[in-house]
Design a protein around this motif. Structure first.
Motif, PDB file in Angstrom:
ATOM      1  N   ILE A  96       0.877  -1.174   0.000  1.00  0.00           N
ATOM      2  CA  ILE A  96       0.000   0.000   0.000  1.00  0.00           C
ATOM      3  C   ILE A  96       0.909   1.217   0.000  1.00  0.00           C
ATOM      4  CG2 ILE A  96      -1.588   1.357   1.435  1.00  0.00           C
ATOM      5  CD1 ILE A  96      -2.787  -1.290   2.422  1.00  0.00           C
ATOM      6  N   ALA A  97       0.605   2.207  -0.823  1.00  0.00           N
ATOM      7  CA  ALA A  97       1.421   3.421  -0.882  1.00  0.00           C
ATOM      8  C   ALA A  97       0.620   4.615  -0.384  1.00  0.00           C
ATOM      9  CB  ALA A  97       1.913   3.680  -2.306  1.00  0.00           C
ATOM     10  N   GLN A  98       1.218   5.391   0.492  1.00  0.00           N
ATOM     11  CA  GLN A  98       0.570   6.585   1.023  1.00  0.00           C
ATOM     12  C   GLN A  98       0.142   7.511  -0.111  1.00  0.00           C
ATOM     13  OE1 GLN A  98       2.828   8.680   4.027  1.00  0.00           O
ATOM     14  NE2 GLN A  98       1.768  10.591   3.670  1.00  0.00           N
ATOM     15  N   GLY A  99      -1.075   8.024  -0.010  1.00  0.00           N
ATOM     16  CA  GLY A  99      -1.557   9.014  -0.963  1.00  0.00           C
ATOM     17  C   GLY A  99      -2.283   8.449  -2.162  1.00  0.00           C
ATOM     18  N   GLU A 100      -2.211   7.136  -2.383  1.00  0.00           N
ATOM     19  CA  GLU A 100      -2.933   6.560  -3.507  1.00  0.00           C
ATOM     20  C   GLU A 100      -4.323   6.128  -3.064  1.00  0.00           C
ATOM     21  OE1 GLU A 100      -0.543   3.190  -4.600  1.00  0.00           O
ATOM     22  OE2 GLU A 100      -1.603   1.834  -3.229  1.00  0.00           O
ATOM     23  N   GLN A 101      -5.187   5.867  -4.032  1.00  0.00           N
ATOM     24  CA  GLN A 101      -6.477   5.251  -3.761  1.00  0.00           C
ATOM     25  C   GLN A 101      -6.394   3.792  -4.160  1.00  0.00           C
ATOM     26  OE1 GLN A 101      -9.066   7.857  -6.071  1.00  0.00           O
ATOM     27  NE2 GLN A 101      -9.904   8.680  -4.183  1.00  0.00           N
ATOM     28  N   GLY A 102      -7.092   2.952  -3.433  1.00  0.00           N
ATOM     29  CA  GLY A 102      -7.056   1.531  -3.753  1.00  0.00           C
ATOM     30  C   GLY A 102      -8.360   0.861  -3.393  1.00  0.00           C
ATOM     31  N   ASP A 103      -8.674  -0.206  -4.120  1.00  0.00           N
ATOM     32  CA  ASP A 103      -9.965  -0.876  -3.947  1.00  0.00           C
ATOM     33  C   ASP A 103      -9.847  -2.159  -3.136  1.00  0.00           C
ATOM     34  OD1 ASP A 103      -8.585  -2.483  -5.713  1.00  0.00           O
ATOM     35  OD2 ASP A 103     -10.303  -2.820  -7.055  1.00  0.00           O
ATOM     36  N   TYR A 104      -8.897  -2.214  -2.196  1.00  0.00           N
ATOM     37  CA  TYR A 104      -8.688  -3.462  -1.470  1.00  0.00           C
ATOM     38  C   TYR A 104      -8.172  -3.186  -0.059  1.00  0.00           C
ATOM     39  CZ  TYR A 104      -3.771  -2.544  -2.593  1.00  0.00           C
ATOM     40  OH  TYR A 104      -2.528  -1.956  -2.708  1.00  0.00           O
ATOM     41  N   MET A 105      -8.398  -4.179   0.806  1.00  0.00           N
ATOM     42  CA  MET A 105      -7.798  -4.217   2.125  1.00  0.00           C
ATOM     43  C   MET A 105      -7.104  -5.561   2.267  1.00  0.00           C
ATOM     44  SD  MET A 105     -11.042  -4.928   4.643  1.00  0.00           S
ATOM     45  CE  MET A 105     -10.082  -5.947   5.761  1.00  0.00           C
ATOM     46  N   LEU A 106      -6.179  -5.640   3.212  1.00  0.00           N
ATOM     47  CA  LEU A 106      -5.358  -6.829   3.391  1.00  0.00           C
ATOM     48  C   LEU A 106      -5.477  -7.362   4.813  1.00  0.00           C
ATOM     49  CD1 LEU A 106      -2.087  -5.425   1.740  1.00  0.00           C
ATOM     50  CD2 LEU A 106      -3.868  -6.780   0.626  1.00  0.00           C
ATOM     51  N   ILE A 107      -5.439  -8.675   4.936  1.00  0.00           N
ATOM     52  CA  ILE A 107      -5.342  -9.341   6.238  1.00  0.00           C
ATOM     53  C   ILE A 107      -4.022 -10.106   6.235  1.00  0.00           C
ATOM     54  CG2 ILE A 107      -6.386 -10.985   7.840  1.00  0.00           C
ATOM     55  CD1 ILE A 107      -9.057 -10.492   6.265  1.00  0.00           C
ATOM     56  N   LEU A 108      -3.158  -9.798   7.170  1.00  0.00           N
ATOM     57  CA  LEU A 108      -1.848 -10.439   7.235  1.00  0.00           C
ATOM     58  C   LEU A 108      -1.973 -11.786   7.948  1.00  0.00           C
ATOM     59  CD1 LEU A 108       1.189 -10.138   6.662  1.00  0.00           C
ATOM     60  CD2 LEU A 108       1.405  -8.981   8.878  1.00  0.00           C
ATOM     61  N   LEU A 109      -1.670 -12.863   7.231  1.00  0.00           N
ATOM     62  CA  LEU A 109      -1.774 -14.205   7.793  1.00  0.00           C
ATOM     63  C   LEU A 109      -0.447 -14.696   8.357  1.00  0.00           C
ATOM     64  CD1 LEU A 109      -4.019 -15.884   5.080  1.00  0.00           C
ATOM     65  CD2 LEU A 109      -4.718 -14.887   7.263  1.00  0.00           C
ATOM     66  N   SER A 110       0.645 -14.266   7.761  1.00  0.00           N
ATOM     67  CA  SER A 110       1.966 -14.595   8.295  1.00  0.00           C
ATOM     68  C   SER A 110       2.966 -13.575   7.781  1.00  0.00           C
ATOM     69  CB  SER A 110       2.391 -16.013   7.887  1.00  0.00           C
ATOM     70  OG  SER A 110       2.622 -16.097   6.490  1.00  0.00           O
ATOM     71  N   GLY A 111       4.083 -13.433   8.497  1.00  0.00           N
ATOM     72  CA  GLY A 111       5.091 -12.455   8.124  1.00  0.00           C
ATOM     73  C   GLY A 111       4.905 -11.150   8.882  1.00  0.00           C
ATOM     74  N   GLN A 112       5.616 -10.134   8.429  1.00  0.00           N
ATOM     75  CA  GLN A 112       5.578  -8.822   9.084  1.00  0.00           C
ATOM     76  C   GLN A 112       5.557  -7.717   8.037  1.00  0.00           C
ATOM     77  OE1 GLN A 112       9.044  -6.945  11.390  1.00  0.00           O
ATOM     78  NE2 GLN A 112       7.756  -7.706  13.046  1.00  0.00           N
ATOM     79  N   VAL A 113       4.802  -6.683   8.325  1.00  0.00           N
ATOM     80  CA  VAL A 113       4.680  -5.525   7.436  1.00  0.00           C
ATOM     81  C   VAL A 113       5.018  -4.265   8.216  1.00  0.00           C
ATOM     82  CG1 VAL A 113       3.070  -4.106   6.085  1.00  0.00           C
ATOM     83  CG2 VAL A 113       2.964  -6.601   5.933  1.00  0.00           C
ATOM     84  N   SER A 114       5.833  -3.403   7.632  1.00  0.00           N
ATOM     85  CA  SER A 114       6.202  -2.125   8.245  1.00  0.00           C
ATOM     86  C   SER A 114       5.270  -1.034   7.736  1.00  0.00           C
ATOM     87  CB  SER A 114       7.651  -1.784   7.887  1.00  0.00           C
ATOM     88  OG  SER A 114       8.016  -0.523   8.402  1.00  0.00           O
ATOM     89  N   VAL A 115       4.725  -0.250   8.669  1.00  0.00           N
ATOM     90  CA  VAL A 115       3.800   0.831   8.334  1.00  0.00           C
ATOM     91  C   VAL A 115       4.474   2.161   8.628  1.00  0.00           C
ATOM     92  CG1 VAL A 115       1.513   1.820   8.735  1.00  0.00           C
ATOM     93  CG2 VAL A 115       1.856  -0.664   8.939  1.00  0.00           C
ATOM     94  N   ASN A 116       4.566   3.033   7.624  1.00  0.00           N
ATOM     95  CA  ASN A 116       5.249   4.319   7.759  1.00  0.00           C
ATOM     96  C   ASN A 116       4.425   5.428   7.122  1.00  0.00           C
ATOM     97  OD1 ASN A 116       8.139   3.456   8.731  1.00  0.00           O
ATOM     98  ND2 ASN A 116       7.599   2.040   7.097  1.00  0.00           N
ATOM     99  N   ARG A 117       4.606   6.647   7.659  1.00  0.00           N
ATOM    100  CA  ARG A 117       3.893   7.803   7.120  1.00  0.00           C
ATOM    101  C   ARG A 117       4.883   8.936   6.840  1.00  0.00           C
ATOM    102  NH1 ARG A 117      -0.714  10.473   6.148  1.00  0.00           N
ATOM    103  NH2 ARG A 117      -0.928  12.643   6.794  1.00  0.00           N
ATOM    104  N   ARG A 118       4.776   9.510   5.654  1.00  0.00           N
ATOM    105  CA  ARG A 118       5.583  10.676   5.289  1.00  0.00           C
ATOM    106  C   ARG A 118       4.862  11.922   5.776  1.00  0.00           C
ATOM    107  NH1 ARG A 118       5.200   9.842   0.563  1.00  0.00           N
ATOM    108  NH2 ARG A 118       3.678  11.406  -0.071  1.00  0.00           N
ATOM    109  N   MET A 119       5.551  12.733   6.573  1.00  0.00           N
ATOM    110  CA  MET A 119       4.956  13.919   7.156  1.00  0.00           C
ATOM    111  C   MET A 119       5.102  15.117   6.216  1.00  0.00           C
ATOM    112  SD  MET A 119       3.832  12.538   9.830  1.00  0.00           S
ATOM    113  CE  MET A 119       3.297  13.942  10.823  1.00  0.00           C
TER     114      MET A 119
END
Length: 202
Positions: A96-119
């Motif tokens: 997922i990229a900040q600032g874009e529009q998207g037609d989906y959501m995600l459920i994480l079943l395994s692994g790790q995802v980093s969430v960051n925000r550009r100020m």
């Protein structure tokens, strides 16, 4: 005569008239934010389709420790998995990229995802390292607004994907499951927004 599949494609004109979640993206089409649907994103992140032996069991396992989603009872999860697509994604992919529009959501079943925000000043704020069971991207799916943050796979990940058109189908064909799911996601989203606000406020 066989009954049509729950996930059969809907005619484009019918989507524009009846698709609640898809309609939101159509209304937002004049926005400057780029629109990136899952079918485009999955190619960019090298997503490979998965066929879990028991996807309902996988969801029950990762949600069993979640304070909100553990209340989603087994019959509802059994119904929900009919509307999900499952993928493997390698590490270091922008899901997922900040600032874009998207037609989906995600459920994480395994692994790790980093969430960051550009100020606004150009700095980057690390908001979270998500774990199995976490839900990503639901806010933009619900309100058709640009993504609040970027989500990048830190490791190889297994994901369940719920798209806007499929959520529309769930609302029409299985309203009780959709309503229950959305209520629990809303509770989880509210908690996460409070936590995120606490991290980025001075």
């Amino acid at each position: 005569m066989n009954s049509p599949s729950l996930l059969a494609p809907v005619d484009a004109q019918e989507e524009s008239e009846t698709g609640f979640f898809l309609h939101g993206f159509q209304e937002a089409s004049a926005s400057d934010a780029p629109f990136v649907p899952w079918n485009q994103r999955r190619k960019a992140v090298q997503a490979q389709l998965l066929t879990p032996t028991d996807p309902a069991a996988a969801l029950r396992l990762v949600w069993s420790q979640d304070t909100a989603l553990r209340y989603l009872q087994s019959p509802f999860i059994d119904q929900l998995v009919q509307y999900l697509e499952f993928y493997h994604v390698p590490a270091q992919q922008t899901l997922i990229a900040q600032g874009e529009q998207g037609d989906y959501m995600l459920i994480l079943l395994s692994g790790q995802v980093s969430v960051n925000r550009r100020m606004p000043d150009g700095s980057q704020v690390h908001l979270a390292d998500t774990q199995a069971g976490d839900v990503l991207g639901e806010m933009s799916l619900f309100d058709s607004s640009p993504r609040f943050s970027s989500c990048t796979s830190s490791t190889d990940c297994a994901l369940a994907v719920l798209k806007a058109d499929t959520l529309d189908a769930m609302m029409e064909l299985d309203a009780s499951t959709a309503a229950y799911l959305l209520a629990l996601f809303a509770r989880k989203l509210s908690t996460r927004l409070r936590q995120t606000t606490a991290r980025i406020e001075p």
